[in-house]
Write an enzyme that holds these catalytic residues in place. Sequence first.
Site, PDB file in Angstrom:
ATOM      1  N   ASP A   1      30.693  46.540  40.984  1.00  0.00           N
ATOM      2  CA  ASP A   1      29.960  46.966  42.172  1.00  0.00           C
ATOM      3  C   ASP A   1      28.581  47.456  41.763  1.00  0.00           C
ATOM      4  O   ASP A   1      28.411  48.086  40.717  1.00  0.00           O
ATOM      5  CB  ASP A   1      30.713  48.084  42.889  1.00  0.00           C
ATOM      6  CG  ASP A   1      32.035  47.591  43.433  1.00  0.00           C
ATOM      7  OD1 ASP A   1      32.053  46.487  43.989  1.00  0.00           O
ATOM      8  OD2 ASP A   1      33.046  48.294  43.296  1.00  0.00           O
TER       9      ASP A   1
ATOM     10  N   ARG B   1      28.192  56.249  34.282  1.00  0.00           N
ATOM     11  CA  ARG B   1      27.014  56.067  35.141  1.00  0.00           C
ATOM     12  C   ARG B   1      25.778  56.526  34.347  1.00  0.00           C
ATOM     13  O   ARG B   1      25.405  57.702  34.367  1.00  0.00           O
ATOM     14  CB  ARG B   1      27.169  56.872  36.437  1.00  0.00           C
ATOM     15  CG  ARG B   1      28.442  56.522  37.230  1.00  0.00           C
ATOM     16  CD  ARG B   1      28.200  55.500  38.301  1.00  0.00           C
ATOM     17  NE  ARG B   1      29.467  55.106  38.959  1.00  0.00           N
ATOM     18  CZ  ARG B   1      29.946  55.663  40.067  1.00  0.00           C
ATOM     19  NH1 ARG B   1      29.291  56.662  40.627  1.00  0.00           N
ATOM     20  NH2 ARG B   1      31.057  55.224  40.617  1.00  0.00           N
TER      21      ARG B   1
ATOM     22  N   GLN C   1      37.919  58.717  38.949  1.00  0.00           N
ATOM     23  CA  GLN C   1      38.351  58.654  40.347  1.00  0.00           C
ATOM     24  C   GLN C   1      39.792  58.187  40.451  1.00  0.00           C
ATOM     25  O   GLN C   1      40.284  57.487  39.574  1.00  0.00           O
ATOM     26  CB  GLN C   1      37.483  57.649  41.133  1.00  0.00           C
ATOM     27  CG  GLN C   1      36.046  58.043  41.321  1.00  0.00           C
ATOM     28  CD  GLN C   1      35.301  57.032  42.179  1.00  0.00           C
ATOM     29  OE1 GLN C   1      34.194  57.303  42.616  1.00  0.00           O
ATOM     30  NE2 GLN C   1      35.868  55.871  42.428  1.00  0.00           N
TER      31      GLN C   1
ATOM     32  N   ASP D   1      32.015  58.619  54.109  1.00  0.00           N
ATOM     33  CA  ASP D   1      32.212  59.553  53.002  1.00  0.00           C
ATOM     34  C   ASP D   1      32.909  60.804  53.514  1.00  0.00           C
ATOM     35  O   ASP D   1      32.559  61.324  54.585  1.00  0.00           O
ATOM     36  CB  ASP D   1      30.870  59.989  52.392  1.00  0.00           C
ATOM     37  CG  ASP D   1      30.170  58.884  51.626  1.00  0.00           C
ATOM     38  OD1 ASP D   1      30.826  57.869  51.312  1.00  0.00           O
ATOM     39  OD2 ASP D   1      28.959  59.034  51.343  1.00  0.00           O
TER      40      ASP D   1
ATOM     41  N   GLU E   1      30.055  64.963  48.346  1.00  0.00           N
ATOM     42  CA  GLU E   1      30.958  63.847  48.603  1.00  0.00           C
ATOM     43  C   GLU E   1      32.146  63.923  47.671  1.00  0.00           C
ATOM     44  O   GLU E   1      31.989  63.989  46.454  1.00  0.00           O
ATOM     45  CB  GLU E   1      30.213  62.530  48.389  1.00  0.00           C
ATOM     46  CG  GLU E   1      31.079  61.289  48.487  1.00  0.00           C
ATOM     47  CD  GLU E   1      30.386  60.074  47.899  1.00  0.00           C
ATOM     48  OE1 GLU E   1      31.084  59.253  47.285  1.00  0.00           O
ATOM     49  OE2 GLU E   1      29.144  59.953  48.047  1.00  0.00           O
TER      50      GLU E   1
ATOM     51  N   SER F   1      34.283  58.207  48.822  1.00  0.00           N
ATOM     52  CA  SER F   1      33.644  57.125  49.558  1.00  0.00           C
ATOM     53  C   SER F   1      34.718  56.090  49.838  1.00  0.00           C
ATOM     54  O   SER F   1      35.464  55.705  48.935  1.00  0.00           O
ATOM     55  CB  SER F   1      32.506  56.507  48.732  1.00  0.00           C
ATOM     56  OG  SER F   1      31.928  55.415  49.408  1.00  0.00           O
TER      57      SER F   1
END
Length: 329
Positions: free
Chosen positions: A51, A104, A119, A230, A243, A246
């Site tokens: 993604d 990231r 996650q 979110d 957040e 998502s």
Amino acid sequence: MSVYHSKLNLMETEKALKDIKTIFERELSSALNLTRISAPLFVTRESGLNDNLNGVERPVSFDIKATGETAEVVHSLAKWKRFALAKYKFGPFFGLYTDMNAIRRDEDLDNLHSLYVDQWDWETVITREVRDVEYLKKTVRKIYAAMQNTAEEICREFPALDNFLTQEITFVTTQELEDLYPDLTPKERENTFVREHGSTFLMQIGAPLRSGAKHDGRAPDYDDWALNGDILLYYPVLDCAFEISSMGIRVDAESLHRQLAAENCLDRLQYPFHKALVSGELPLTMGGGIGQSRLCLFLLNKMHIGEVQVSLWDEKTVRYCAENNIPLM
């Protein structure tokens, strides 16, 4: 301003982290009929399975000696999970969850952001009949109830902790936020609304608003921008909304084509994932990711995400944590 002191010591924190993950996985899998499966750390660039998040983040990549291909560490598993649902032959209203670990590299480091992302990624098969806003809201309420049950159990185990979750979760769209606060930035709108209403599901992220601006970016080829959102939690320790998840109902062939055209990237239709979706080989699904470290930070009343995960930090962060009595792992 009072000096920060963690409510749990290091060993208590480690025990609480394990307990939170055990409890929440149990609650989430029960609420959504999910089965845990294994997941990849990386995929090939040519597969189109990674993604691109907001479209600007650079994946960590490396060449594979054995094949000559380029592999990318996943940003999320949104597309891969849909293939997995078809491969494992999940039926309607059953699905999977997995531990997703990512890097990231372009993340700005602060109290809520690090280079390491963990996650619970989940995905479930749905039918055309429930591909609507009401089913999305129903699922959000189930996930929020799983968070509430986890918070209550952890607070019983560790009485020093406060439960900051509100009793109900509020629903609002990005356009409604813009109408309410036209002079604020998107992040300021979120903070203002969630500070007043508590836990909130912010819907319809990705498409331009009536002002012509986007509230936030979303990849055009996994969530349907009209059926996503979110989960935002108000966190009094940092006096901000953040957040925690998502999620959304995923694109079908029609919304995929529409959103790819809007982002001028119809060339993605050549990728195996997109071809399979358009040809009807993949089921209709909904899914999302729920931040493990973020949920742990929230439930354990921590000041910094580095108190609940091991990562790398810049000198500015290390200095800030030392000055504010924040023990990084």
